[in-house]
Design an enzyme around this catalytic site. Structure first.
Site, PDB file in Angstrom:
ATOM      1  N   HIS A   1       2.096   1.953  -3.174  1.00 10.57           N
ATOM      2  CA  HIS A   1       1.170   2.894  -3.808  1.00 10.57           C
ATOM      3  C   HIS A   1       1.686   4.327  -3.775  1.00 10.57           C
ATOM      4  O   HIS A   1       0.940   5.255  -4.007  1.00 10.57           O
ATOM      5  CB  HIS A   1      -0.202   2.820  -3.127  1.00 10.57           C
ATOM      6  CG  HIS A   1      -0.893   1.502  -3.314  1.00 10.57           C
ATOM      7  ND1 HIS A   1      -2.131   1.229  -2.763  1.00 10.57           N
ATOM      8  CD2 HIS A   1      -0.516   0.376  -3.969  1.00 10.57           C
ATOM      9  CE1 HIS A   1      -2.485  -0.013  -3.089  1.00 10.57           C
ATOM     10  NE2 HIS A   1      -1.520  -0.549  -3.816  1.00 10.57           N
TER      11      HIS A   1
ATOM     12  N   ASP B   1       0.856  -1.186   0.000  1.00  8.19           N
ATOM     13  CA  ASP B   1       0.000   0.000   0.000  1.00  8.19           C
ATOM     14  C   ASP B   1       0.892   1.237   0.000  1.00  8.19           C
ATOM     15  O   ASP B   1       2.040   1.169  -0.448  1.00  8.19           O
ATOM     16  CB  ASP B   1      -0.960  -0.026   1.191  1.00  8.19           C
ATOM     17  CG  ASP B   1      -2.294   0.661   0.887  1.00  8.19           C
ATOM     18  OD1 ASP B   1      -2.258   1.866   0.593  1.00  8.19           O
ATOM     19  OD2 ASP B   1      -3.344   0.002   0.949  1.00  8.19           O
TER      20      ASP B   1
END
Length: 427
Positions: A272, A249
């Site tokens: 991310h 993430d």
């Protein structure tokens, strides 16, 4: 409407004895660069230190839970009348720990948790009660705390990832623990540690003040869900620098209530990217301000530098600078998304939005994995304002040309900007 730089006030970080300050008299111009704070890596103290070895309080590296022994060692070090106390986790040993909360305030003026060995979380979810589901190791209400030592924290997150609704669509969405939480801590230093395979977020700073986090290595597989590297919420005057982060993430996520955030010298990937948000979920209020992100390298991430807000929220994300950033094979290098929707159910159109304003992108270069490398998807009712791009070069190694999508954004450009928003903004 083009940005007027002389009316765009931005933070200047000045660092003096661990406290940031904002100088409103300094203004951005197209050629100016915000000054970063000066920092050191810690102070030497001539005061005597008293060491509290967890082994002396019953801890054993034998695969049995040691949380009670660690609590006893913490209570002794916290209640010490010495100027400086050290809770020592010895090297060359691995200690199993069930969820552990270490609370202040403390009598000791300065506390160091010296993690030279390794800490390992249980591999079974049954070892967590419902009350423990938001943390594995948590420090709460502690002043002048340093956590360091060169050891490793292993969250044993695999069983949590396998049972996540993002991996197994047939199971309900339940919470999972964060490996290392700091809540309401002040004058905090976290350094020289490896945190890996957390159940959810790896490190969280929640309602903290005057924080330095540096020389951290944070690792989890690319497929692991919700495993943000460093998550900053409700925290002010925080520096994050010289870290290597690769997770499933956001490498770093900065959310509501955070201000005066300085991020420098980060290598991010996989993951991310670096994110402001998400903000405004469930029609909530969110404020993030005075953020400087510089000298970051992103490799193979799904996003580069991102601001993400939900429809229906309110508040603002303002005075944000991303500069001196290099990207390799990043899918969304520069992105503002005021229509973020991470939900099983579709998100319906709403007029309210968290305002995004005063955002500057300077000297961002590299390659995009997709054809849209600059993507401003802003609200029609609360458009993005005072967005500036300077010296941008984002190309694609593939056959399609790199381009921009600039919707409902008031922006200006200086220097060479490719791809440019000029001529297509506010579509």
């Amino acid at each position: 409407m083009a940005i007027q730089f002389l009316f765009f006030s931005f933070l200047v970080f000045l660092f003096n004895d661990g406290v940031f300050s904002f100088n409103p008299d300094l203004w951005l111009t197209p050629n100016s660069i915000p000054r970063a704070p000066l920092y050191d890596t810690g102070r030497q103290s001539s005061h005597e230190q008293i060491v509290f070895n967890v082994d002396h309080y019953g801890a054993k590296a034998d695969g049995i839970d040691n949380s009670e022994a660690f609590k006893r060692a913490w209570e002794a070090s916290c209640s010490s009348t010495s100027h400086s106390s050290v809770l020592l986790v010895p090297p060359h040993k691995t200690y199993l720990l069930k969820p552990l909360e270490l609370q202040g305030p403390c009598e000791a003026k300065n506390i160091t948790v010296m993690i030279k060995g390794n800490l390992k979380a249980p591999s079974e979810r049954a070892d967590w009660s419902r009350e423990d589901l938001n943390y594995w190791i948590k420090f709460k209400n502690v002043r002048h705390l340093t956590v360091k030592g060169g050891g490793e924290l292993d969250g044993s997150g695999q069983i949590w990832w396998q049972n996540s609704c993002k991996i197994n669509k047939s199971v309900p969405c339940l919470d999972a623990p964060t490996a290392l939480v700091f809540h309401r801590c002040e004058q905090l230093r976290v350094r020289d540690l490896t945190i890996r395979d957390s159940q959810k977020f790896h490190v969280v700073f929640s309602q903290c003040a005057n924080v330095k986090a540096f020389h951290l290595t944070i690792r989890a597989p690319q497929w692991s869900p919700n495993t943000d590297g460093i998550h900053v919420t409700g925290t002010q005057d925080i520096m994050i620098f010289n870290c290597l982060i690769g997770t499933g993430d956001d490498c770093i996520s900065i959310v509501k209530g955070s201000k005066n955030v300085y991020v420098k010298d980060i290598v991010c990937g996989p993951g991310h990217g670096i994110s402001i948000g998400s903000l405004g979920k469930k029609n909530s209020e969110a404020h993030v301000s005075n953020v400087l992100v510089e000298k970051v390298t992103l490799i193979g991430t799904t996003n580069g530098v991102r601001i993400k807000t939900w429809q229906g929220g309110y508040g603002y994300a303002e005075n944000i600078v991303f500069q001196d950033i290099f990207m390799t094979n990043v899918s969304n290098p520069i992105i503002i998304n005021q229509h973020y929707c991470d939900s099983r159910k579709p998100c319906y159109q709403q007029n309210a939005a968290v305002a995004v304003r005063g955002v500057r992108y300077k000297n961002i270069r590299g390659t995009s994995a997709t054809d849209i490398s600059v993507n401003f998807n802003c609200s029609s009712t609360v458009p993005c304002r005072d967005v500036a791009l300077q010296d941008i070069s984002l190309v694609t190694p593939h056959s399609f040309a790199s381009r921009s999508s600039c919707i409902n954004v008031h922006s200006a450009e200086a220097g060479t900007v490719f791809p440019s928003c000029n001529g297509i903004k506010n579509q």
